[in-house]
Write an enzyme that holds these catalytic residues in place. Sequence first.
Site, PDB file in Angstrom:
ATOM      1  N   CYS A 165       0.844  -1.197   0.000  1.00  0.00           N
ATOM      2  CA  CYS A 165       0.000   0.000   0.000  1.00  0.00           C
ATOM      3  C   CYS A 165       0.878   1.246   0.000  1.00  0.00           C
ATOM      4  O   CYS A 165       1.738   1.404   0.846  1.00  0.00           O
ATOM      5  CB  CYS A 165      -0.899  -0.009   1.238  1.00  0.00           C
ATOM      6  SG  CYS A 165      -2.006   1.395   1.358  1.00  0.00           S
ATOM      7  N   GLU A 203      -5.044  -8.092  -3.222  1.00  0.00           N
ATOM      8  CA  GLU A 203      -5.226  -8.189  -1.768  1.00  0.00           C
ATOM      9  C   GLU A 203      -4.376  -7.137  -1.093  1.00  0.00           C
ATOM     10  O   GLU A 203      -3.268  -6.838  -1.545  1.00  0.00           O
ATOM     11  CB  GLU A 203      -4.831  -9.599  -1.293  1.00  0.00           C
ATOM     12  CG  GLU A 203      -5.020  -9.851   0.206  1.00  0.00           C
ATOM     13  CD  GLU A 203      -3.750  -9.632   1.036  1.00  0.00           C
ATOM     14  OE1 GLU A 203      -3.781  -9.893   2.249  1.00  0.00           O
ATOM     15  OE2 GLU A 203      -2.721  -9.169   0.470  1.00  0.00           O
ATOM     16  N   ARG A 249      -8.026 -12.153  11.057  1.00  0.00           N
ATOM     17  CA  ARG A 249      -7.199 -11.421  10.079  1.00  0.00           C
ATOM     18  C   ARG A 249      -8.090 -10.839   8.998  1.00  0.00           C
ATOM     19  O   ARG A 249      -8.597 -11.550   8.135  1.00  0.00           O
ATOM     20  CB  ARG A 249      -6.171 -12.371   9.459  1.00  0.00           C
ATOM     21  CG  ARG A 249      -5.165 -11.709   8.519  1.00  0.00           C
ATOM     22  CD  ARG A 249      -4.251 -12.740   7.890  1.00  0.00           C
ATOM     23  NE  ARG A 249      -3.118 -12.148   7.202  1.00  0.00           N
ATOM     24  CZ  ARG A 249      -1.981 -11.798   7.781  1.00  0.00           C
ATOM     25  NH1 ARG A 249      -1.822 -11.988   9.091  1.00  0.00           N
ATOM     26  NH2 ARG A 249      -0.998 -11.258   7.084  1.00  0.00           N
ATOM     27  N   ARG A 251      -8.592  -8.517   5.719  1.00  0.00           N
ATOM     28  CA  ARG A 251      -7.874  -7.970   4.579  1.00  0.00           C
ATOM     29  C   ARG A 251      -8.879  -7.533   3.525  1.00  0.00           C
ATOM     30  O   ARG A 251      -9.956  -8.112   3.386  1.00  0.00           O
ATOM     31  CB  ARG A 251      -6.913  -9.007   3.969  1.00  0.00           C
ATOM     32  CG  ARG A 251      -5.721  -9.343   4.861  1.00  0.00           C
ATOM     33  CD  ARG A 251      -4.799  -8.161   5.013  1.00  0.00           C
ATOM     34  NE  ARG A 251      -3.589  -8.431   5.774  1.00  0.00           N
ATOM     35  CZ  ARG A 251      -3.459  -8.262   7.086  1.00  0.00           C
ATOM     36  NH1 ARG A 251      -4.511  -7.855   7.801  1.00  0.00           N
ATOM     37  NH2 ARG A 251      -2.319  -8.500   7.686  1.00  0.00           N
TER      38      ARG A 251
END
Length: 424
Positions: A165, A203, A249, A251
């Site tokens: 990112c 992702e 988790r 995402r």
Amino acid sequence: MKESLSIAEFDGKKYKIRLVDSDSDNKAVITHYLHNVENGVAKYYEKDAKEYIADFLNYKYGEEQPKTVKETAIQELLFEVNNVPFPTPKNYTFKFIDLFAGIGGFRMAMQNLGGKCVYTSEWDEQAQKTYRANYGEIPFGDITKERNKAYIPDDFDVLCAGFPCQAFSIAGKRGGFEDTRGTLFFDVAEIIKRKKPKAIFLENVKGLRNHNGGKTLATILNVLRNDLGYFVPEPQIINAKDFGVPQNRERIFIVGFRKDLKIEEFKYPKPLDADVSFEKVKEENVVPTKYYLSTQYLQTLKNHKARHESKGNGFGYNIIPDSGIANAIVVGGMGRERNLVYDDRIIDFTPTTKIKGEVNREGIRKMTPREWARLQGFPDSFIIPVADASAYKQFGNSVAVPAIQATAEKILETAKIKHHAKRK
């Protein structure tokens, strides 16, 4: 040419070959060629691969090496890349590429569905070692280099990328393709623009949704939808714990379909009705003493947590009960400290590493790299060839395989790409 770490070393009756050249991208060319010698994809690697193999053999034998040595070397190399825990499915039905591949979480999921990886890229050398040990292929390095992009084949079906990112300089601008230059997303977008795969599967961390005030995600979607011409439904936050692994988790998943496929709707997979808990991935046997915290380190963690609790903060270590679900495993100390466990099976408290104090008597330890692998959905046959520090980093950075596979199956179904149904 300088001798270096080999791709393969073979002992025969009359020869030994050690591959040379410090450029791992050359080794990537060779392994990609060998993985595709029986299909049309080999043409993208063949010229350079044969040249590099000849260079390696000439270094050892000079120009006069017997033809039988060259032929035998190729056969031995083919054995090397195919005799791995997770080879390409023999009856594969679609092709994909694996960008920012890490240790191959995307590849694991896609191969489970009948896919063949025809190109992979990952710059981290330790991750490359793990990738090669499990898939028999060395990833290309820096994907921003045109030399590495040039090897990407045409006519693959799905582009997979767990790209980092980054913020874009889009102040006062529409935020289009050109505005992403200098970021790694630009390289992904450029490959999509050149190759036009049927589907894309990206992702990223959950925080991408609000990264740079939401501008980063808005730019990504604008590029994919308007500049590149893909149907991209609203991205969705997917939690690994909903797909069979005991890890909380979250995402963000971004999927897209080439517009000529005329797809107007996509439904993300529904959570599985599965009972998940840490005890299902916990080591069956007593783990080495090195994973147990020292008394001094444990006290430091307790003091740190107490200080934050007194201020009303929720920071600090966490101990996951056997019946519980792990916090997200992430790179860095807190990834381990927020996922400590009780394990009183220890019988030898003699320290095996340099620690201050002594091994704690409360049975508190870190999770092992194998437990982290299981939390990400990697089977126990997955080889961990690197030191613990690298292993924690690699699994912490990886995608959760079951969540990727469930979503990938929906992508393939929607795009009418033939695949093997694997989801239970």
